[in-house]
Design a protein around this motif. Structure first.
Motif, PDB file in Angstrom:
ATOM      1  N   ALA A  50       0.834  -1.203   0.000  1.00 18.47           N
ATOM      2  CA  ALA A  50       0.000   0.000   0.000  1.00 18.47           C
ATOM      3  C   ALA A  50       0.868   1.253   0.000  1.00 18.47           C
ATOM      4  CB  ALA A  50      -0.931  -0.006   1.210  1.00 18.47           C
ATOM      5  N   LEU A  51       2.008   1.214   0.716  1.00 17.82           N
ATOM      6  CA  LEU A  51       2.896   2.354   0.720  1.00 17.82           C
ATOM      7  C   LEU A  51       3.514   2.564  -0.653  1.00 17.82           C
ATOM      8  CD1 LEU A  51       4.707   1.947   4.142  1.00 17.82           C
ATOM      9  CD2 LEU A  51       2.982   3.633   3.518  1.00 17.82           C
ATOM     10  N   ALA A  52       3.819   1.482  -1.350  1.00 21.85           N
ATOM     11  CA  ALA A  52       4.358   1.611  -2.703  1.00 21.85           C
ATOM     12  C   ALA A  52       3.339   2.275  -3.613  1.00 21.85           C
ATOM     13  CB  ALA A  52       4.749   0.244  -3.254  1.00 21.85           C
ATOM     14  N   PHE A  53       2.074   1.893  -3.440  1.00 18.99           N
ATOM     15  CA  PHE A  53       1.012   2.493  -4.241  1.00 18.99           C
ATOM     16  C   PHE A  53       0.875   3.977  -3.958  1.00 18.99           C
ATOM     17  CE2 PHE A  53      -0.729  -1.653  -5.332  1.00 18.99           C
ATOM     18  CZ  PHE A  53      -1.200  -1.401  -6.602  1.00 18.99           C
ATOM     19  N   SER A  54       1.261   4.405  -2.757  1.00 21.38           N
ATOM     20  CA  SER A  54       1.074   5.817  -2.400  1.00 21.38           C
ATOM     21  C   SER A  54       1.947   6.732  -3.250  1.00 21.38           C
ATOM     22  CB  SER A  54       1.400   6.032  -0.921  1.00 21.38           C
ATOM     23  OG  SER A  54       2.785   5.942  -0.685  1.00 21.38           O
ATOM     24  N   LEU A  55       2.949   6.193  -3.934  1.00 19.83           N
ATOM     25  CA  LEU A  55       3.827   6.996  -4.767  1.00 19.83           C
ATOM     26  C   LEU A  55       3.390   7.017  -6.220  1.00 19.83           C
ATOM     27  CD1 LEU A  55       7.231   5.700  -3.353  1.00 19.83           C
ATOM     28  CD2 LEU A  55       5.980   7.745  -2.674  1.00 19.83           C
ATOM     29  N   THR A  56       2.275   6.399  -6.500  1.00 17.92           N
ATOM     30  CA  THR A  56       1.868   6.209  -7.891  1.00 17.92           C
ATOM     31  C   THR A  56       1.535   7.496  -8.625  1.00 17.92           C
ATOM     32  OG1 THR A  56       0.379   4.997  -9.349  1.00 17.92           O
ATOM     33  CG2 THR A  56      -0.582   5.908  -7.373  1.00 17.92           C
ATOM     34  N   ALA A  57       1.766   7.433  -9.938  1.00 16.30           N
ATOM     35  CA  ALA A  57       1.274   8.486 -10.824  1.00 16.30           C
ATOM     36  C   ALA A  57       0.296   7.859 -11.797  1.00 16.30           C
ATOM     37  CB  ALA A  57       2.430   9.138 -11.562  1.00 16.30           C
ATOM     38  N   ASP A  75     -12.413   0.219 -13.210  1.00 21.78           N
ATOM     39  CA  ASP A  75     -11.593   1.391 -12.911  1.00 21.78           C
ATOM     40  C   ASP A  75     -10.117   1.041 -12.879  1.00 21.78           C
ATOM     41  OD1 ASP A  75     -13.899   3.123 -12.351  1.00 21.78           O
ATOM     42  OD2 ASP A  75     -14.144   1.859 -10.566  1.00 21.78           O
ATOM     43  N   VAL A  76      -9.805  -0.170 -12.464  1.00 20.13           N
ATOM     44  CA  VAL A  76      -8.424  -0.589 -12.269  1.00 20.13           C
ATOM     45  C   VAL A  76      -8.335  -2.093 -12.471  1.00 20.13           C
ATOM     46  CG1 VAL A  76      -8.744  -0.844  -9.778  1.00 20.13           C
ATOM     47  CG2 VAL A  76      -6.445  -0.466 -10.672  1.00 20.13           C
ATOM     48  N   ALA A  77      -7.176  -2.563 -12.905  1.00 20.23           N
ATOM     49  CA  ALA A  77      -6.933  -3.997 -13.038  1.00 20.23           C
ATOM     50  C   ALA A  77      -5.925  -4.423 -11.982  1.00 20.23           C
ATOM     51  CB  ALA A  77      -6.408  -4.334 -14.427  1.00 20.23           C
ATOM     52  N   ALA A  78      -6.163  -5.568 -11.379  1.00 22.83           N
ATOM     53  CA  ALA A  78      -5.233  -6.123 -10.393  1.00 22.83           C
ATOM     54  C   ALA A  78      -5.143  -7.615 -10.669  1.00 22.83           C
ATOM     55  CB  ALA A  78      -5.737  -5.866  -8.970  1.00 22.83           C
ATOM     56  N   SER A  79      -4.068  -8.011 -11.354  1.00 20.81           N
ATOM     57  CA  SER A  79      -4.011  -9.395 -11.806  1.00 20.81           C
ATOM     58  C   SER A  79      -2.581  -9.864 -12.023  1.00 20.81           C
ATOM     59  CB  SER A  79      -4.825  -9.555 -13.100  1.00 20.81           C
ATOM     60  OG  SER A  79      -5.152 -10.912 -13.323  1.00 20.81           O
ATOM     61  N   ALA A  80      -1.701  -9.595 -11.040  1.00 19.39           N
ATOM     62  CA  ALA A  80      -0.315 -10.050 -11.117  1.00 19.39           C
ATOM     63  C   ALA A  80       0.290  -9.716 -12.474  1.00 19.39           C
ATOM     64  CB  ALA A  80      -0.237 -11.558 -10.843  1.00 19.39           C
ATOM     65  N   LEU A 118      -1.560   1.068 -21.477  1.00 23.43           N
ATOM     66  CA  LEU A 118      -1.997   1.081 -20.088  1.00 23.43           C
ATOM     67  C   LEU A 118      -1.219   2.105 -19.276  1.00 23.43           C
ATOM     68  CD1 LEU A 118      -2.054  -2.789 -19.530  1.00 23.43           C
ATOM     69  CD2 LEU A 118      -4.062  -1.314 -19.753  1.00 23.43           C
ATOM     70  N   ALA A 119      -1.898   2.734 -18.316  1.00 24.02           N
ATOM     71  CA  ALA A 119      -1.253   3.621 -17.349  1.00 24.02           C
ATOM     72  C   ALA A 119      -1.029   2.811 -16.081  1.00 24.02           C
ATOM     73  CB  ALA A 119      -2.132   4.828 -17.069  1.00 24.02           C
ATOM     74  N   PHE A 120       0.229   2.489 -15.765  1.00 23.60           N
ATOM     75  CA  PHE A 120       0.545   1.630 -14.628  1.00 23.60           C
ATOM     76  C   PHE A 120       0.782   2.434 -13.353  1.00 23.60           C
ATOM     77  CE2 PHE A 120       1.587  -1.543 -17.869  1.00 23.60           C
ATOM     78  CZ  PHE A 120       1.151  -2.716 -17.265  1.00 23.60           C
ATOM     79  N   SER A 121       0.468   1.812 -12.233  1.00 22.14           N
ATOM     80  CA  SER A 121       0.872   2.326 -10.927  1.00 22.14           C
ATOM     81  C   SER A 121       2.356   2.048 -10.753  1.00 22.14           C
ATOM     82  CB  SER A 121       0.093   1.614  -9.823  1.00 22.14           C
ATOM     83  OG  SER A 121       0.534   0.260  -9.709  1.00 22.14           O
ATOM     84  N   GLU A 122       2.915   2.472  -9.626  1.00 17.38           N
ATOM     85  CA  GLU A 122       4.248   2.030  -9.256  1.00 17.38           C
ATOM     86  C   GLU A 122       4.216   0.517  -9.041  1.00 17.38           C
ATOM     87  OE1 GLU A 122       6.046   5.365  -9.846  1.00 17.38           O
ATOM     88  OE2 GLU A 122       7.234   3.963  -8.664  1.00 17.38           O
ATOM     89  N   GLY A 123       5.336  -0.149  -9.252  1.00 19.98           N
ATOM     90  CA  GLY A 123       5.410  -1.583  -9.013  1.00 19.98           C
ATOM     91  C   GLY A 123       5.222  -1.910  -7.541  1.00 19.98           C
ATOM     92  N   GLU A 170      11.213  -8.766 -13.125  1.00 22.21           N
ATOM     93  CA  GLU A 170       9.803  -8.444 -13.345  1.00 22.21           C
ATOM     94  C   GLU A 170       9.207  -7.785 -12.118  1.00 22.21           C
ATOM     95  OE1 GLU A 170       7.302 -11.458 -15.027  1.00 22.21           O
ATOM     96  OE2 GLU A 170       9.016 -12.455 -15.958  1.00 22.21           O
ATOM     97  N   GLN A 171       8.312  -6.852 -12.361  1.00 23.30           N
ATOM     98  CA  GLN A 171       7.626  -6.163 -11.279  1.00 23.30           C
ATOM     99  C   GLN A 171       6.154  -6.032 -11.627  1.00 23.30           C
ATOM    100  OE1 GLN A 171       8.805  -2.038 -10.243  1.00 23.30           O
ATOM    101  NE2 GLN A 171       9.493  -2.934  -8.310  1.00 23.30           N
ATOM    102  N   TYR A 172       5.309  -6.513 -10.708  1.00 19.25           N
ATOM    103  CA  TYR A 172       3.873  -6.377 -10.916  1.00 19.25           C
ATOM    104  C   TYR A 172       3.435  -4.951 -10.607  1.00 19.25           C
ATOM    105  CZ  TYR A 172       3.585 -11.526 -10.571  1.00 19.25           C
ATOM    106  OH  TYR A 172       3.735 -12.879 -10.744  1.00 19.25           O
ATOM    107  N   ALA A 173       2.445  -4.497 -11.349  1.00 18.94           N
ATOM    108  CA  ALA A 173       1.832  -3.199 -11.086  1.00 18.94           C
ATOM    109  C   ALA A 173       0.368  -3.285 -11.462  1.00 18.94           C
ATOM    110  CB  ALA A 173       2.529  -2.090 -11.856  1.00 18.94           C
TER     111      ALA A 173
END
Length: 250
Positions: free
Chosen positions: A14-21, A114-119, A130-135, A230-233
């Motif tokens: 969740a903290l990693a997501f907090s830096l997302t653009a 609104d968002v995809a979450a699928s490894a 696609l517009a990715f979040s931070e990994g 590899e990094q999931y986002a």
């Protein structure tokens, strides 16, 4: 890797997501929203008051059906999305989607979620659509075979039948590093695991955490792991502003 063992990592994710653009075309930030009603008012959600997430289910330990939860699903990705939805004071709805529709951008661009979450691994090709979040998760590839198999490494795959998931980085890795194998692409892990159980394929090459779950069923073992950086986002709709996940840490 069990569901319970994943919980300590959820907070860090969740903290990693907090830096997302994610959703920001220029990578900038907009601090006008801080979660809750004030923040979500700026979000163009598919359904008002609900964070709608597309995910390919099952793909344990990242997503699985779970009747004990309000959304009907659980796993690393789903638990993370639930935490984000809670931080934004939204309900969570999970839609089961094909991975093809997710990684191509079809599910998001057609307004299914609104968002995809699928490894999903960040790749240059996917970033075109696609517009990715931070990994939020570092993964590896791996090779799963029956315990009595003569296959001990990727070098033994010449002439072997190898299962991969279509449109994934595992498929690309197999094509690049096991060119002499017969590579068959399947829609998802359930179909691949059924194929190796039935003796229709000799090995599965795919993400390590998922093959760990397969090996836990008994009769199969992981003979090699491959570091692929590899990094999931989490891809999201471009209608969601840059701050949208920051509320989980506020």
């Amino acid at each position: 890797m069990t569901k319970n063992s994943l919980f300590p990592v959820i907070a860090a994710s969740a903290l990693a997501f907090s830096l997302t653009a994610c959703g920001s075309d220029d990578g900038g930030s907009d601090d006008s929203g801080s979660g809750g009603e004030a923040g979500t008012a700026e979000m163009e959600l598919i359904t008002e008051g609900t964070l709608t997430v597309c995910s390919e289910v099952p793909y344990e330990p990242f997503e699985m059906e779970d009747s004990s939860t309000e959304s009907g699903y659980s796993g690393f990705d789903i638990d993370l999305m639930q935490a984000i939805a809670d931080g934004l004071e939204l309900e969570l709805e999970v839609k089961d989607s094909s991975f093809d529709a997710l990684e191509s951008g079809l599910a998001l661009n057609s307004g299914d979620c609104d968002v995809a979450a699928s490894a999903m691994t960040i790749t240059e090709d996917r970033q075109q659509n696609l517009a990715f979040s931070e990994g939020y998760y570092d993964s590896q590839q791996s090779l799963l075979v029956p315990e009595d198999s003569d296959i001990a490494s990727i070098d033994d795959l010449a002439g072997a039948r190898v299962a991969v998931q279509q449109s994934t980085t595992g498929e690309a890795y197999a094509q690049e590093n096991a060119a002499d194998a017969t590579i068959t692409a399947f829609p998802g892990n359930p179909e691949m695991f059924q194929a190796i159980q039935a003796g229709q394929v000799d090995a599965i090459l795919q993400d390590l955490p998922v093959n760990v779950e397969n090996a836990r069923q008994g009769g199969f073992t992981i003979v090699e792991e491959y570091s692929t950086d590899e990094q999931y986002a989490s891809p999201c709709s471009r209608t969601i502003p840059a701050w949208w996940m920051r509320s989980t840490s506020s």
